[in-house]
Enzyme design. Sequence first.
Site, PDB file in Angstrom:
ATOM      1  N   ASP A 227     -24.055  65.506  -5.826  1.00 32.41           N
ATOM      2  CA  ASP A 227     -25.455  65.305  -5.439  1.00 32.41           C
ATOM      3  C   ASP A 227     -26.271  64.581  -6.491  1.00 32.41           C
ATOM      4  O   ASP A 227     -27.455  64.345  -6.291  1.00 32.41           O
ATOM      5  CB  ASP A 227     -26.120  66.657  -5.155  1.00 32.41           C
TER       6      ASP A 227
ATOM      7  N   ASP B  48     -18.711  68.641  -7.250  1.00 30.78           N
ATOM      8  CA  ASP B  48     -19.621  68.983  -8.334  1.00 30.78           C
ATOM      9  C   ASP B  48     -20.048  70.437  -8.113  1.00 30.78           C
ATOM     10  O   ASP B  48     -19.886  70.978  -7.017  1.00 30.78           O
ATOM     11  CB  ASP B  48     -20.821  68.051  -8.320  1.00 30.78           C
TER      12      ASP B  48
END
Length: 930
Positions: free
Chosen positions: A627, A267
């Site tokens: 996350d 990400d």
Amino acid sequence: ICTSLSLYSRSPGAVFLISCVSVIISLLQTRRHLQQIHDIAFSSTTVSVVREGREMSGVSSSSLVPGDVLVVPPSGLLLPCDAALLTGQAIVNEAMLTGESVPVTKTPLPPSSLHYLPSSSSHKRHTLFCGTQVVQTRFYGNERVLAAVVGTGFSTAKGGMVRSILFPRKLSVRFYVDAMKFVLLLSILAGCGFIYTLAINFYFKFQVKDTILRAFDVITIAVPPALPAALTVGIVYALARLRKNNIFCISPQRVTLAGKVKLVCFDKTGTLTEDSLDLLGVQPVVAGSFTSGLCSARDLPQCPLLYAMATTHSIATINGKLTGDPIDLKMFQGTGWVLREPPPGSFDTLTPTIACPPKGGGGEILGSEVELAQLRMFTFSSDLQRMSVIVRVAPTSDPKQLHVFCKGAPETICQLCRPNSVPGDFPEVLGSLTQQGYRVLAVAHRPLHMAWHKAERVKREVVECDLRLAGLVVMQNRLKSQTTPVMSSLSHAGIRNVMITGDHLLTAVCVARECGMIPSTHSVIVAETTPTSLVSFRVLGEGRSPTTESGEEGTTPLIIKAGDLQPPFHMALDGKTFSVLRESSSQDDYQRVLVKGTVFARMAPDQKAQLVRDLQSIGYGVAMCGDGANDCGALKAAHAGISLSETEASVASPFTSKIPDISCVPILLREGRCALVTSFSIFKFMALYSLAEFITVSILYSYESNLGDWQYLYIDLVLVFAFSVVMGYTGPHPHLVKRRPLGTLAGVHVMLSLGLQTLLLIVFQISALLYLQKQPWYQPLNPDPESRNIRCSENTVLFQISIFQYVALAVSLSTAAPYRRPLYTNVWFLLALGILFPLNIYLTLAPAHWWTWLWEWLQMKPHPSLWFSVAIVELALFNFLISHLLEGYILPSECVRVLLRWVRCKTKPRNKYKHLLSSIPPNWPFTSHS
């Protein structure tokens, strides 16, 4: 291993004693593990419930059933169930489920969903999940915050987490499948030994009872009971080292899968870049045109852009501190405004969040007396890529005059705006900002003439339309300090890096170049979807940008001609193009995009998970590092999903790292490789140990002899058990290499190693026996049918040479580089070696009158010649030298690899992605007909 010790020994007394000890240890471990799971799963509290129109206090949470209406107190609550919010708002900490430490705001169910019991999975923004903590509630005047119970027990999100711990998803791990095949092979060998033992014992006319016992004894020798446990030793030690590095795991089998990872997906925001962003400035739109250059939000006059920045957020004041999404916080703080609770009676509506300009030192409001009351929030949705709020601007003469403010991805917001409110140079301005790596949000607004009670029930689609573009909010997101070094480390190890993000494509490409994911000398091809749902391709090259942060000129991507494409190249595409390619293009073109794609932007959560699965389908071992809650699907789908979180374990992913950057990725990969190699080594050691003992016993049976009980104990419990335990203490090598460890026990390389080592065992045991028979003092065994005939020269020689072979195997199979640290770093192994090797020397060379009890205890017959004993030691050392050269230098050499490749007639790559890379035609994708 402790549970298998009872089967090592052939002494009934030892079997009983060790069985009792191992059972007690197993019971204590099982009880401790069940207690840990109980502490996670069980929670009991009392709650208030509305049943049959009246509120009931002190109701046990264990008695809740779907359909009950739960009263959420203003002070918060640890949720005992999954519940859909009916009235009011709730700020919830969902770190236990998603790994996100930032509280999220839950809003009531829309009216259209109130007539049926909603699903917690499809109404996440309105569901309070079991195990999460309600931090704060907001409510109508004196009304209560109510939530309908939709799931209890294992039907909740927390129950799903506990269920995944108790019954983890079965993984098709080739290593374990091959291990079971190898056990089957040993079982066939044991069957042959069983028949051989029966035949030879009947030939020597042993008693039927002794014959059957010996025959079954061969089976336990050929198939060691501790062999399955050996598969987990490397994993156990790897998990302990991971915990020391603040990396926690709820699916231990995935540790070895991490050792075969060839591609890592990341990400962007919060993973590669910092969680917090810096507000660089704003680009207002006035009369359908952008103002010249960026300006500070604090310099804005009273305008829709300023109002939107002050209200389109889910920030809450908790314990006197502003809490919320980092982007929302930076945007709001950039305005210089403040949040406060309204005085009693200010609004006869849902107690709102009120934003207003700051007060001066004397308490007066600076600038103006405007107050913005957030009446209704449509929370951010990754699928919709936007959020919006309904706001009342006070003072106002018309109580029905409300305003809608919306922010989100520029492309999405632009489609919701009136065409005449969007500047003509919108694509150029947006491209210029994103190409410099900035995070850009678009802000829009519209007036809404509606009573507040209708606004509370209006559908989102009715509000988020016919908007007017107010401007752009530009934020700068810096890379984390460890991002670039980790990218370099992974690239040098031949591990492919891919970015999967919800951010703008050009911003993602810029970050990919900045961190080294895309080298500066490589080209980038952008795949885009045309209005007719076709896919077009353009190449990004290097041009000159006006300025950088330092005021100097920098480089930004510009569109160039297809003919200028120079390999190697990377592909970048957004979620829309990803869907079109996956559903409409040819399978070959889509799979080529998979092997060449480096940046996947504007990806929805389900698209992230689908991309991970598609990469796995073409042979990649995939890891995913993220996350946020938006990454949960991809984290679970990956072979090794790593969630960056402050919690030790969550249902979000198999691995959870408290390390706040991607430096946890190479740590996990190194541990995975080390665990895989360690499991291979211990498995081979246990298999060869069983073969060595099988060979010894088979030879002795031909002489009507056998190993003694205490000899079995010395081999099984002292030598083999000690080395099998300490072999796993060797830690991972500090650097990743390009070559991945073997992932199958059925490979030619492993079988060749086992075959050659078995041949060495046979050759040196027979050589020692033949050397014994050539001695002038040798007297052949005269077997006694009434005795086990253990105390004889044949038994002693084979026992002495074999105990050195076990040590040689332990050392030879503990090879270090390139996956493990040098053997000398394993202190426990050196300690075991330093004790057991001299002990073997003593048992071979020591005269019989030294410690006579030891010779009697082991049922050994002393040799008349010391030089014969020295020759046995020399033979054993020669065995050790050949074994070590074989495992440490000959088999790992490139010559042997080439030879094995030729023997297997391997002409093309086994992995599909390698074949796809080698078969990409020249000038693709511009020759594609997508």
